[in-house]
Scaffold this active site. Sequence first.
Site: not given
Length: 250
Positions: A12, A14-15, A17-19, A150
């Site tokens: 999730t 996933g489009t 950065g880290i994902g 956060y």
Amino acid sequence: MARLQGKRTLITGGTSGIGLETAKQFLSEGARVIVTGIHPDSLANAKAELGSEVLVLQADSASIAAQQKLAQSVQAHYGQLDVAFLNAGVSVWLPIEEWTENMFDHSFNINVKGPYFLIQALLPTFADPAAVVLNTSINAHVGAIRSSVYAATKAALLNMSKTLSSELLGRGIRVNAVSPGPVDTPLYDKLGIPEAYREQVNKDITASIPSGRFGTPEEVAKAVLYLASDESRWTVGSEIIVDGGRTLNA
């Protein structure tokens, strides 16, 4: 060595950065991959970068209905799921005076409620064994100013890696967490820092990291890859901190 050969995976957020980087590393290790995102531009970019074999789905992490629909799509596509990296999240840093109830609820909906009910919805689909990796944050441990909401969301998510491990291990589902420190990703760009102060903020953050720099998505993705693979099959309810030493003096 293909460490995830044939494994059916979901990422999730996933489009970018880290994902997105994790999706690339999963693919290079032989996994089948589904990624989710919310913004049309990032969805299109992910499709272009990851190729036609990757299913790219729009899913709002704040919506339980959307998480249930996502779980149905995963089951329809794979039948069973071997790995879930729950990475979608929002990072809003504000002083306590500026928070409203709606803003508070929005952060918890995306960072805590969405992942929790996605796991619930995926229960019939998880294989035995299966691995769940939660993307938390060192802010679950560090009392940084302006991070109260956060940090609270990430502390809640981190605790789930332990409580859900105890509850789900009998079903063959391992739950672990990766906790990044400051990483150079698009999420960082969304913190609302005025451009005029960005250089100074960068210097201040860098000064707090013993390694002397921001981390990279690639470095965090390596930890996720380990927790997703069979190499970590005896790692349960654990947290891997990837922060360049930021928490050494916390």
